[in-house]
Design an enzyme around this catalytic site. Structure first.
Site, PDB file in Angstrom:
ATOM      1  N   GLU A 146       0.812  -1.212   0.000  1.00 33.52           N
ATOM      2  CA  GLU A 146       0.000   0.000   0.000  1.00 33.52           C
ATOM      3  C   GLU A 146       0.851   1.270   0.000  1.00 33.52           C
ATOM      4  O   GLU A 146       0.391   2.330   0.400  1.00 33.52           O
ATOM      5  CB  GLU A 146      -0.937  -0.017   1.209  1.00 33.52           C
ATOM      6  CG  GLU A 146      -1.899  -1.200   1.203  1.00 33.52           C
ATOM      7  CD  GLU A 146      -2.686  -1.320   2.490  1.00 33.52           C
ATOM      8  OE1 GLU A 146      -3.656  -0.557   2.662  1.00 33.52           O
ATOM      9  OE2 GLU A 146      -2.319  -2.169   3.331  1.00 33.52           O
ATOM     10  N   TYR A 172      -9.483   3.336  -5.003  1.00 30.24           N
ATOM     11  CA  TYR A 172      -8.543   4.433  -5.202  1.00 30.24           C
ATOM     12  C   TYR A 172      -8.559   5.030  -6.604  1.00 30.24           C
ATOM     13  O   TYR A 172      -7.809   5.966  -6.868  1.00 30.24           O
ATOM     14  CB  TYR A 172      -7.127   3.960  -4.840  1.00 30.24           C
ATOM     15  CG  TYR A 172      -7.043   3.568  -3.386  1.00 30.24           C
ATOM     16  CD1 TYR A 172      -7.176   4.531  -2.390  1.00 30.24           C
ATOM     17  CD2 TYR A 172      -6.870   2.241  -3.003  1.00 30.24           C
ATOM     18  CE1 TYR A 172      -7.114   4.190  -1.050  1.00 30.24           C
ATOM     19  CE2 TYR A 172      -6.809   1.886  -1.659  1.00 30.24           C
ATOM     20  CZ  TYR A 172      -6.937   2.860  -0.694  1.00 30.24           C
ATOM     21  OH  TYR A 172      -6.890   2.510   0.623  1.00 30.24           O
ATOM     22  N   ASP A 192     -15.216  -0.396   9.500  1.00 35.73           N
ATOM     23  CA  ASP A 192     -16.021  -0.830   8.360  1.00 35.73           C
ATOM     24  C   ASP A 192     -17.082  -1.803   8.852  1.00 35.73           C
ATOM     25  O   ASP A 192     -16.777  -2.770   9.567  1.00 35.73           O
ATOM     26  CB  ASP A 192     -15.128  -1.509   7.316  1.00 35.73           C
ATOM     27  CG  ASP A 192     -14.065  -0.561   6.769  1.00 35.73           C
ATOM     28  OD1 ASP A 192     -14.290   0.664   6.795  1.00 35.73           O
ATOM     29  OD2 ASP A 192     -13.006  -1.046   6.336  1.00 35.73           O
ATOM     30  N   ARG A 215     -11.106   4.276  11.680  1.00 36.35           N
ATOM     31  CA  ARG A 215     -12.232   4.054  10.762  1.00 36.35           C
ATOM     32  C   ARG A 215     -12.675   2.607  10.908  1.00 36.35           C
ATOM     33  O   ARG A 215     -11.854   1.687  10.791  1.00 36.35           O
ATOM     34  CB  ARG A 215     -11.846   4.327   9.314  1.00 36.35           C
ATOM     35  CG  ARG A 215     -13.064   4.383   8.376  1.00 36.35           C
ATOM     36  CD  ARG A 215     -12.678   4.231   6.917  1.00 36.35           C
ATOM     37  NE  ARG A 215     -12.332   2.855   6.593  1.00 36.35           N
ATOM     38  CZ  ARG A 215     -11.169   2.481   6.052  1.00 36.35           C
ATOM     39  NH1 ARG A 215     -10.244   3.363   5.774  1.00 36.35           N
ATOM     40  NH2 ARG A 215     -10.945   1.205   5.785  1.00 36.35           N
ATOM     41  N   GLU A 248     -14.045  -4.795  10.178  1.00 31.52           N
ATOM     42  CA  GLU A 248     -12.654  -4.554  10.579  1.00 31.52           C
ATOM     43  C   GLU A 248     -12.489  -3.097  10.947  1.00 31.52           C
ATOM     44  O   GLU A 248     -13.381  -2.269  10.717  1.00 31.52           O
ATOM     45  CB  GLU A 248     -11.677  -4.943   9.472  1.00 31.52           C
ATOM     46  CG  GLU A 248     -11.905  -4.227   8.157  1.00 31.52           C
ATOM     47  CD  GLU A 248     -11.069  -4.825   7.024  1.00 31.52           C
ATOM     48  OE1 GLU A 248     -10.104  -4.145   6.618  1.00 31.52           O
ATOM     49  OE2 GLU A 248     -11.385  -5.934   6.572  1.00 31.52           O
ATOM     50  N   SER A 273      -6.768  -2.062   2.203  1.00 29.91           N
ATOM     51  CA  SER A 273      -7.037  -1.670   0.819  1.00 29.91           C
ATOM     52  C   SER A 273      -7.622  -2.802  -0.013  1.00 29.91           C
ATOM     53  O   SER A 273      -7.529  -2.798  -1.234  1.00 29.91           O
ATOM     54  CB  SER A 273      -5.763  -1.127   0.140  1.00 29.91           C
ATOM     55  OG  SER A 273      -5.350   0.068   0.768  1.00 29.91           O
ATOM     56  N   ASN A 279      -9.503   0.264  11.140  1.00 29.08           N
ATOM     57  CA  ASN A 279      -8.262   0.782  10.577  1.00 29.08           C
ATOM     58  C   ASN A 279      -7.729   1.879  11.490  1.00 29.08           C
ATOM     59  O   ASN A 279      -8.423   2.869  11.743  1.00 29.08           O
ATOM     60  CB  ASN A 279      -8.535   1.331   9.168  1.00 29.08           C
ATOM     61  CG  ASN A 279      -7.271   1.613   8.382  1.00 29.08           C
ATOM     62  OD1 ASN A 279      -6.348   2.215   8.895  1.00 29.08           O
ATOM     63  ND2 ASN A 279      -7.240   1.184   7.135  1.00 29.08           N
ATOM     64  N   GLY A 337      -6.960   5.885   5.315  1.00 20.78           N
ATOM     65  CA  GLY A 337      -6.469   6.582   4.143  1.00 20.78           C
ATOM     66  C   GLY A 337      -6.941   8.028   4.122  1.00 20.78           C
ATOM     67  O   GLY A 337      -8.039   8.351   4.574  1.00 20.78           O
TER      68      GLY A 337
END
Length: 324
Positions: free
Chosen positions: A27, A232, A273, A271, A286, A163, A288, A292
């Protein structure tokens, strides 16, 4: 590789922020883009900013320049597994974000799931299988048992990483062997979970010193899997920020994100999800610890949906560690 650019005419020249971006993970490109975006925002807020890669020059750079705070914007291994933060603690440099031990727990998807389950949060049923087990027991009997137990569809993903690299939605049993091969290209252990149908959401959390609060959830709608390309490269995915949800559903997903943030001991920002399933239950996927920050990333979208100015928000995050 190192690059440094000071903000011309900075109103706070004594506050120096070093952003760590790049690294050697899959990443790397996303991390570099995140680093550039945050650097631009902090400079717009009047701070002095340097951007540095994680390389053999980093410790010398930190010793010579002694930034007021480091902001790790590294994605993937070393950036999110706590190891870089361990080194920052060794050299007594303050940094933005979660501590190393908590990073390690959040970085491992099965460990994170276990912790949030203990906090009463629901997550899809799953199994965790190392690649070595398939060599010892034979792949097909194990995969047959997985399908028998969890049913279809399934999601296969590496237990570490982000990602959506190595992630596959499996609709039929004959797709499962290939999905395992793709997964093991990014790690030696696979997490296989029951796929949940519903509304896919990302819920960002910020804590500016008065406790964690969730930003408006971002709804993700994509034609096909929400994979690396869809994340992305603009065009393949639609984002709705805020999500098209009723007030009760918004409150439910925000509560889960804050509870996960607290249960995992996260700091500053995160963050989470989730899927809001057909029964209205929030399913944790999950979390983070280094969201990003690119032009299409979910955290900045959520902040804008909350009416926040990114420059001021990022400066407020930094201020917690500098007092300026």
């Amino acid at each position: 590789m190192a690059s440094s650019a000071d903000a011309a005419g900075s109103t706070h020249p004594s506050t120096h922020v070093t952003i760590l971006a790049g690294g050697l993970s899959h990443e790397r490109d996303v991390s570099l883009r995140s680093g550039r975006r945050v650097a631009e925002s902090l400079r717009a807020a009047g701070l002095e900013v340097s951007v540095h890669d994680v390389d053999a020059d980093l410790l010398r750079f930190l010793d010579q320049h002694r930034p007021d705070v480091v902001w790790p914007l590294l994605h993937g291994a070393s950036g999110e597994d706590g190891s870089v933060r361990d080194v920052l603690q060794l050299v007594d440099v303050p940094y933005v974000g979660t501590g190393p031990r908590e990073c390690r727990a959040a970085w491992s998807k099965p460990v994170a799931k276990s912790i949030v389950i203990g906090a009463g949060i629901t997550t899809p049923e799953y199994v965790t299988l190392p690649q070595s087990l398939f060599r010892e027991l034979g792949a097909q009997p194990v995969l047959d048992a997985v399908v028998e137990r969890l049913g279809l569809p399934l999601v296969v993903k590496p237990t570490q990483g982000g990602s959506a690299l190595g992630v596959t939605l499996v609709e039929s049993a004959d797709q499962l062997p290939r999905a395992m091969v793709d997964c093991f290209a990014y790690g030696n252990v696979a997490l296989i979970e029951r796929a949940v149908r519903g509304t896919e959401l990302a819920v960002s959390v910020v804590d500016l010193g008065d406790g964690p609060r969730a930003l408006p959830p971002v709804e993700i709608v994509t034609d096909g899997p929400y994979d690396y390309d869809a994340r992305y490269n603009p065009g393949r995915t639609q984002y709705f920020a805020p999500a098209r949800l009723g007030e009760d559903s918004v409150s439910a997903v925000q509560e889960v994100a804050v509870r996960a943030h607290q249960a995992l001991g996260l700091q500053d920002l995160s963050r989470t999800d989730v899927i809001l399933d057909a029964d209205g239950e929030v399913q944790f996927l999950e979390v983070n610890v280094a969201p990003g920050m690119t032009e299409t990333s979910l955290f900045p979208q959520a902040a804008r949906a909350a009416g926040l100015d990114l420059s001021e928000l990022y400066r407020a995050v930094v201020r917690q560690h500098t007092g300026v």
